[in-house]
Design a protein around this motif. Structure first.
Motif, PDB file in Angstrom:
ATOM      1  N   SER A 188       0.851  -1.188   0.000  1.00  0.00           N
ATOM      2  CA  SER A 188       0.000   0.000   0.000  1.00  0.00           C
ATOM      3  C   SER A 188       0.886   1.238   0.000  1.00  0.00           C
ATOM      4  N   ILE A 189       0.377   2.323  -0.562  1.00  0.00           N
ATOM      5  CA  ILE A 189       1.068   3.598  -0.428  1.00  0.00           C
ATOM      6  C   ILE A 189       1.229   3.941   1.056  1.00  0.00           C
ATOM      7  N   ALA A 190       0.312   3.424   1.890  1.00  0.00           N
ATOM      8  CA  ALA A 190       0.415   3.642   3.336  1.00  0.00           C
ATOM      9  C   ALA A 190       1.691   3.041   3.911  1.00  0.00           C
ATOM     10  N   GLY A 191       2.278   2.077   3.215  1.00  0.00           N
ATOM     11  CA  GLY A 191       3.546   1.507   3.648  1.00  0.00           C
ATOM     12  C   GLY A 191       4.728   2.355   3.275  1.00  0.00           C
ATOM     13  N   LYS A 192       4.475   3.437   2.530  1.00  0.00           N
ATOM     14  CA  LYS A 192       5.537   4.341   2.090  1.00  0.00           C
ATOM     15  C   LYS A 192       5.377   5.755   2.644  1.00  0.00           C
ATOM     16  N   ILE A 193       4.119   6.175   2.849  1.00  0.00           N
ATOM     17  CA  ILE A 193       3.837   7.531   3.334  1.00  0.00           C
ATOM     18  C   ILE A 193       3.147   7.417   4.698  1.00  0.00           C
ATOM     19  N   PRO A 194       3.718   7.968   5.754  1.00  0.00           N
ATOM     20  CA  PRO A 194       3.073   7.875   7.066  1.00  0.00           C
ATOM     21  C   PRO A 194       1.899   8.834   7.200  1.00  0.00           C
TER      22      PRO A 194
END
Length: 264
Positions: A144-150
């Motif tokens: 997920s992009i959530a794994g890259k952007i907090p």
């Protein structure tokens, strides 16, 4: 529709809804034999019938809780009984819950990691061995992009997806000598049932309408890259660019994330 996946076997976890459901139909529409894995039997049976009608090829449904290792073992044994090869594994199964980390129930955190990370890794280990013996195959893991952007209120979920991304990076190196490819798909928010669990208030969905992806569009892109050497698919482009800039300018990225990407 085409026959580009005729005689190919595509195994999909989390197939009963959302992106997994769309990938199953997209694959079947191209002639694939699909192996569908999820917890909900009625949805799986309906999807299997629809997939078979699209492809004319077999479609198998196995009810499985991807958080249970014994269930994963049993499903793997059943898959091996119905097919003698596996061309693609698409790991879509997963869920998230938003909330301030210190206030979250530890059982919810454990469950997220059990499904999103450990179940994915365990099943991939079993299917990966088959592909190594074949000297061919491709594993597609959904990060997920959530794994890259907090973003706030997603510490546990984001950590689980960051784990999937790094697991995939290492697995790619280990399987390359055997002719097996590994791709990570990191989507931003998608119009699926995910947010019915993750964000019961609906506030987050309201605030990120401009970034929301259609699951059918995501599935088309994923299937388009079947057989390719692509390492990562990060979508939408706007968030993919943001993720790269965050790595270059993390202090600025933190400020932007708090202002624009943390409206939960």
């Amino acid at each position: 529709m085409s026959d580009s996946l005729r005689d190919k076997v595509v195994v999909i976890t989390g197939a009963s809804s959302g992106i997994g459901h769309s990938i199953a139909l997209e694959s079947a529409g191209r002639g694939a034999t699909v192996v569908l894995i999820a917890r909900r039997k009625d949805e799986l049976d309906h999807l299997a019938a629809e997939a078979h009608e699209l492809s004319g090829a077999p479609a198998y449904a196995f009810v499985t809780d991807m958080g249970e290792s014994d269930a994963i073992d049993a499903t793997f044994k059943n898959i091996i009984k119905v097919t003698n090869h596996i061309d693609y594994l698409v790991n879509c199964a997963g869920f998230g819950k938003f909330g301030n980390f210190v206030e979250m129930d530890r059982r919810e955190i454990t469950a997220m990691f059990q499904v999103n990370v450990l179940g994915l890794m365990y099943f991939t280990r079993l299917i990966g061995r088959v592909m190594m013996d074949q000297k061919a195959g491709q594993i597609i893991n959904f990060g997920s992009i959530a794994g890259k952007i907090p973003t706030v209120k997603s510490a546990a979920y984001s950590a689980s997806k960051a784990a999937v991304i790094q697991f995939s990076n290492v697995l790619r190196l280990e399987l390359k000598p055997f002719g097996v490819k590994v791709m990570t798909v990191n989507p931003g928010p998608v119009y699926t049932n995910f947010f019915n669990i993750a964000d019961k208030t609906g506030h987050y969905v309201e605030n990120i309408q401009g970034y929301m992806l259609d699951p059918d569009d995501v599935s088309w892109q994923v299937v388009h890259y079947f057989g390719s050497n692509k390492r990562e698919l990060n979508i939408p482009i706007s968030l993919a660019v943001y993720a790269k800039l965050y790595n270059l300018f993390p202090s600025i990225g933190d400020k932007l994330s708090i202002k624009y990407a943390s409206r939960k």
